[in-house]
Design a protein around this motif. Structure first.
Motif, PDB file in Angstrom:
ATOM      1  N   SER A   1       0.825  -1.202   0.000  1.00  0.00           N
ATOM      2  CA  SER A   1       0.000   0.000   0.000  1.00  0.00           C
ATOM      3  C   SER A   1       0.862   1.256   0.000  1.00  0.00           C
ATOM      4  O   SER A   1       2.087   1.211   0.137  1.00  0.00           O
ATOM      5  CB  SER A   1      -0.925   0.005   1.214  1.00  0.00           C
ATOM      6  OG  SER A   1      -0.163   0.100   2.396  1.00  0.00           O
ATOM      7  N   SER A   2       0.193   2.395  -0.126  1.00  0.00           N
ATOM      8  CA  SER A   2       0.902   3.674  -0.125  1.00  0.00           C
ATOM      9  C   SER A   2       1.425   4.016   1.259  1.00  0.00           C
ATOM     10  O   SER A   2       2.304   4.876   1.399  1.00  0.00           O
ATOM     11  CB  SER A   2      -0.036   4.792  -0.599  1.00  0.00           C
ATOM     12  OG  SER A   2      -1.193   4.850   0.215  1.00  0.00           O
ATOM     13  N   SER A   3       0.903   3.334   2.294  1.00  0.00           N
ATOM     14  CA  SER A   3       1.365   3.551   3.674  1.00  0.00           C
ATOM     15  C   SER A   3       1.814   2.216   4.259  1.00  0.00           C
ATOM     16  O   SER A   3       1.086   1.608   5.058  1.00  0.00           O
ATOM     17  CB  SER A   3       0.246   4.167   4.527  1.00  0.00           C
ATOM     18  OG  SER A   3      -0.198   5.384   3.990  1.00  0.00           O
ATOM     19  N   PRO A   4       2.974   1.714   3.857  1.00  0.00           N
ATOM     20  CA  PRO A   4       3.415   0.397   4.343  1.00  0.00           C
ATOM     21  C   PRO A   4       3.665   0.405   5.847  1.00  0.00           C
ATOM     22  O   PRO A   4       4.010   1.434   6.439  1.00  0.00           O
ATOM     23  CB  PRO A   4       4.703   0.147   3.559  1.00  0.00           C
ATOM     24  CG  PRO A   4       5.165   1.498   3.120  1.00  0.00           C
ATOM     25  CD  PRO A   4       3.939   2.328   2.940  1.00  0.00           C
ATOM     26  N   TYR A   5       3.497  -0.769   6.453  1.00  0.00           N
ATOM     27  CA  TYR A   5       3.621  -0.859   7.903  1.00  0.00           C
ATOM     28  C   TYR A   5       3.938  -2.289   8.309  1.00  0.00           C
ATOM     29  O   TYR A   5       3.822  -3.234   7.518  1.00  0.00           O
ATOM     30  CB  TYR A   5       2.328  -0.399   8.580  1.00  0.00           C
ATOM     31  CG  TYR A   5       1.142  -1.292   8.283  1.00  0.00           C
ATOM     32  CD1 TYR A   5       0.854  -2.399   9.073  1.00  0.00           C
ATOM     33  CD2 TYR A   5       0.316  -1.044   7.180  1.00  0.00           C
ATOM     34  CE1 TYR A   5      -0.214  -3.233   8.781  1.00  0.00           C
ATOM     35  CE2 TYR A   5      -0.755  -1.866   6.886  1.00  0.00           C
ATOM     36  CZ  TYR A   5      -1.010  -2.954   7.689  1.00  0.00           C
ATOM     37  OH  TYR A   5      -2.069  -3.787   7.394  1.00  0.00           O
ATOM     38  N   ALA A   6       4.309  -2.433   9.570  1.00  0.00           N
ATOM     39  CA  ALA A   6       4.457  -3.743  10.211  1.00  0.00           C
ATOM     40  C   ALA A   6       3.653  -3.714  11.493  1.00  0.00           C
ATOM     41  O   ALA A   6       3.711  -2.747  12.256  1.00  0.00           O
ATOM     42  CB  ALA A   6       5.922  -4.037  10.509  1.00  0.00           C
ATOM     43  N   ALA A   7       2.873  -4.774  11.735  1.00  0.00           N
ATOM     44  CA  ALA A   7       2.071  -4.886  12.952  1.00  0.00           C
ATOM     45  C   ALA A   7       2.609  -6.033  13.790  1.00  0.00           C
ATOM     46  O   ALA A   7       3.016  -7.072  13.265  1.00  0.00           O
ATOM     47  CB  ALA A   7       0.602  -5.117  12.608  1.00  0.00           C
ATOM     48  N   PHE A   8       2.586  -5.845  15.120  1.00  0.00           N
ATOM     49  CA  PHE A   8       3.126  -6.842  16.036  1.00  0.00           C
ATOM     50  C   PHE A   8       2.111  -7.159  17.122  1.00  0.00           C
ATOM     51  O   PHE A   8       1.509  -6.257  17.713  1.00  0.00           O
ATOM     52  CB  PHE A   8       4.423  -6.345  16.684  1.00  0.00           C
ATOM     53  CG  PHE A   8       5.529  -6.037  15.699  1.00  0.00           C
ATOM     54  CD1 PHE A   8       6.310  -7.061  15.183  1.00  0.00           C
ATOM     55  CD2 PHE A   8       5.765  -4.739  15.283  1.00  0.00           C
ATOM     56  CE1 PHE A   8       7.325  -6.789  14.273  1.00  0.00           C
ATOM     57  CE2 PHE A   8       6.774  -4.454  14.375  1.00  0.00           C
ATOM     58  CZ  PHE A   8       7.557  -5.486  13.865  1.00  0.00           C
ATOM     59  N   GLY A   9       1.946  -8.465  17.391  1.00  0.00           N
ATOM     60  CA  GLY A   9       1.100  -8.929  18.475  1.00  0.00           C
ATOM     61  C   GLY A   9       1.961  -9.448  19.617  1.00  0.00           C
ATOM     62  O   GLY A   9       2.864 -10.258  19.407  1.00  0.00           O
TER      63      GLY A   9
ATOM     64  N   VAL B   1       1.396  -0.841  15.673  1.00  0.00           N
ATOM     65  CA  VAL B   1       1.736  -0.666  14.261  1.00  0.00           C
ATOM     66  C   VAL B   1       2.964   0.242  14.163  1.00  0.00           C
ATOM     67  O   VAL B   1       2.996   1.314  14.772  1.00  0.00           O
ATOM     68  CB  VAL B   1       0.558  -0.057  13.476  1.00  0.00           C
ATOM     69  CG1 VAL B   1       0.993   0.291  12.048  1.00  0.00           C
ATOM     70  CG2 VAL B   1      -0.619  -1.021  13.445  1.00  0.00           C
ATOM     71  N   HIS B   2       3.952  -0.208  13.396  1.00  0.00           N
ATOM     72  CA  HIS B   2       5.137   0.602  13.113  1.00  0.00           C
ATOM     73  C   HIS B   2       5.143   0.926  11.620  1.00  0.00           C
ATOM     74  O   HIS B   2       5.019   0.024  10.784  1.00  0.00           O
ATOM     75  CB  HIS B   2       6.415  -0.162  13.463  1.00  0.00           C
ATOM     76  CG  HIS B   2       6.665  -0.300  14.932  1.00  0.00           C
ATOM     77  ND1 HIS B   2       7.701   0.335  15.579  1.00  0.00           N
ATOM     78  CD2 HIS B   2       6.000  -1.009  15.878  1.00  0.00           C
ATOM     79  CE1 HIS B   2       7.676   0.017  16.856  1.00  0.00           C
ATOM     80  NE2 HIS B   2       6.647  -0.804  17.069  1.00  0.00           N
ATOM     81  N   ASP B   3       5.284   2.186  11.290  1.00  0.00           N
ATOM     82  CA  ASP B   3       5.365   2.580   9.893  1.00  0.00           C
ATOM     83  C   ASP B   3       6.675   2.109   9.265  1.00  0.00           C
ATOM     84  O   ASP B   3       7.699   2.009   9.945  1.00  0.00           O
ATOM     85  CB  ASP B   3       5.277   4.109   9.760  1.00  0.00           C
ATOM     86  CG  ASP B   3       3.900   4.641  10.101  1.00  0.00           C
ATOM     87  OD1 ASP B   3       2.919   3.885   9.974  1.00  0.00           O
ATOM     88  OD2 ASP B   3       3.801   5.819  10.503  1.00  0.00           O
ATOM     89  N   ILE B   4       6.613   1.819   7.973  1.00  0.00           N
ATOM     90  CA  ILE B   4       7.826   1.534   7.203  1.00  0.00           C
ATOM     91  C   ILE B   4       8.108   2.768   6.353  1.00  0.00           C
ATOM     92  O   ILE B   4       7.381   3.079   5.405  1.00  0.00           O
ATOM     93  CB  ILE B   4       7.663   0.291   6.330  1.00  0.00           C
ATOM     94  CG1 ILE B   4       7.430  -0.932   7.220  1.00  0.00           C
ATOM     95  CG2 ILE B   4       8.904   0.076   5.454  1.00  0.00           C
ATOM     96  CD1 ILE B   4       7.179  -2.215   6.460  1.00  0.00           C
ATOM     97  N   LEU B   5       9.132   3.484   6.720  1.00  0.00           N
ATOM     98  CA  LEU B   5       9.499   4.744   6.084  1.00  0.00           C
ATOM     99  C   LEU B   5      10.505   4.495   4.959  1.00  0.00           C
ATOM    100  O   LEU B   5      11.067   3.395   4.845  1.00  0.00           O
ATOM    101  CB  LEU B   5      10.094   5.684   7.134  1.00  0.00           C
ATOM    102  CG  LEU B   5       9.251   5.889   8.405  1.00  0.00           C
ATOM    103  CD1 LEU B   5      10.032   6.668   9.449  1.00  0.00           C
ATOM    104  CD2 LEU B   5       7.938   6.564   8.069  1.00  0.00           C
TER     105      LEU B   5
END
Length: 494
Positions: A259-267, A276-280
């Protein structure tokens, strides 16, 4: 078909309307033939494009079928999903011991990793009117030593130019390996060792068990039990990893880079168990951008064991920005990351987001160990429970229509892994893999043969029948096995 008609040229529509108003039966018959031709030439194709149902195990078969046959198969499948009608099958006989298996899938095969073995089930294209077959191709062995530290704890398939043989595997001892599974003849008798020449080893996590792997087309995200995450590109021969330390017991990771706003989510297990951490452009952000709050905040720590993308045909649209999560309290929470978050404040803390929807089995509060989305009409969520091999199903279009089913064999185990794949739901508990098939045309040879294990004598007073070994043929379908299912509302009977 309204969407299909919009694609028909306007001059044809005008011509059809003219003839339909005419009293000439010959002209009307000609018009009907023309309409039939338009449907055959354009209608089925437009229907498929308007209602995508991604399914790895069907992909090769659908390339052989006409668009009309594909629409027929999908229509029957959707009806079966709506009515909880399926065929349940074990994928193998019960294996020795109690393992914690994990599933992975690509267009050629389903991989079930248990202990130090990878069971490879190949997808065999089928002629029309028959369900595509799933055959046990072989059993790979990643080590010649049997030890809990060498057990596979996570596995994910990655792109490899269509070969569908490359996977990343995480182990209990913290080792990460890139494996290229060797080609073997179908039905190979015995284990096939994965030689060292086909392995590439990474020691990013020391001796910390790798709990979760998540891959995109370009990157891999790993997460260890103590909360150490590693993010690196797949294409680089010598990747430069980025490290993130969550500093708490961690369970699941989900990577979204399309997506245009990539991210990583952690449980994790924490007061804030889902972040949620953004992927810059510079890489993985070291600080969370959003905390995803529970539906009801109890003020106590909780845990999130499973994360997945939302169903592709959900009412909010097919978006990578919608997350589905499985929680310790048995609730499935859905978050729309496009929604406005509560801003940071000194009293309330960092930005947070409440769930847009939540689902739960009202008869069970067992933790959700596994999640997968898709299925009939692309609108379902399957959630694997922590006990009794129960998989709960939710329709995001109608939350009250939920229902649950026990896997074949009545095993008391958690459902450690589940994959929804179009007409099929693959799962795995401590004893074996299994499948629920909602599609038409399932035959006895569609899936691997298994032996029925039934008690030869009746248990005496005070004795209990062994769990996980009670396979019983279904009375409704000769290729199926008996399972217990129940609805989530009192109004829905079986």
């Amino acid at each position: 078909m309204s969407k299909g008609l919009l694609a028909i040229p306007s001059d044809i529509i005008i011509l059809v309307m003219y003839f339909l108003n005419a009293k000439d039966l010959a002209a009307l018959e000609c018009t009907c033939r023309e309409l039939f031709h338009l449907v055959e030439e354009y209608g089925w194709t437009i229907n498929l494009k308007s209602h995508p149902r991604p399914a790895f195990s069907l992909r090769k078969t659908f390339k052989l079928w006409s668009t009309k046959e594909q629409v027929r198969y999908s229509t029957i499948t959707d009806h079966n999903w709506d009515n909880a009608e399926f065929i349940a099958r074990p994928l193998s006989n019960r294996w020795a011991g109690k393992l914690q298996p994990i599933l992975a899938i690509n267009s050629s095969r389903l991989l079930l990793a248990a202990g130090n073995k990878i069971y490879s089930y190949s997808f065999i294209p089928s002629p029309s009117a028959r369900a595509p077959s799933v055959h046990l191709e072989c059993i790979y062995s990643t080590s010649n030593v049997v030890h809990p530290n060498l057990d596979i704890t996570s596995i994910v398939c990655i792109p490899d130019d269509g070969l569908d043989r490359t996977v990343y595997v995480g182990y209990a001892n913290g080792i990460l390996e890139r494996l290229v599974l060797p080609s073997v003849r179908d039905g190979h008798d015995g284990s096939v060792p994965v030689e060292s020449l086909l392995k590439e080893t990474f020691n990013f996590h020391a001796d910390d068990l790798i709990e979760s792997l998540s891959a995109s087309s370009t990157h891999l995200l790993t997460l260890s039990a103590s909360g150490n995450a590693v993010y690196f590109p797949l294409a680089s021969p010598h990747p430069e990893p980025e490290f993130l330390h969550l500093n708490t017991r961690s369970w699941s990771a989900h990577l979204s880079t399309r997506s245009s706003s990539p991210y990583a989510a952690f449980g994790m297990s924490s007061m804030n168990p889902l972040v949620v951490h953004d992927i810059l452009p510079s890489g993985l952000s070291p600080t969370p951008s959003t905390f995803l709050a529970p539906f009801i905040d109890t003020g106590r720590p909780s845990a999130v064991y499973a994360i997945d993308e939302a169903p592709p045909a959900a009412p909010w649209g097919a978006s990578d920005q919608v997350l589905v999560s499985g929680w310790y309290n048995g609730v499935v929470n859905v978050y729309d990351l496009r929604a406005p978050t509560r801003p940071f404040s000194q009293t309330l803390g960092p930005p947070s987001l409440r769930p847009s929807l939540h689902f739960e089995d009202p008869w069970s509060d067992e933790p959700i160990y596994s999640l997968s989305c898709g299925g009939g009409s692309g609108a379902h969520i399957a959630a694997g429970s922590a006990r009794h091999s129960v998989v709960a199903f939710f329709d995001v279009r109608a939350p009250a229509k939920g229902w649950s089913v026990h896997a074949p064999g009545n095993d008391s185990s958690p459902v450690y892994s589940v994959i929804v794949d179009g007409s099929r739901v693959f799962g795995a508990n401590q004893s074996r893999g299994f499948v629920f098939d909602f599609g038409p045309g399932v035959q006895e040879d569609t899936y691997p043969a298994v032996s029925e294990s039934l008690p030869t004598t009746r248990p005496g007073r005070g004795q209990r029948q062994p769990f996980g070994n009670l396979l019983k043929r279904s009375t409704k379908h000769p290729a199926g096995f008996y399972v217990t299912k129940y609805g989530h509302s009192r109004e829905r009977g079986w």
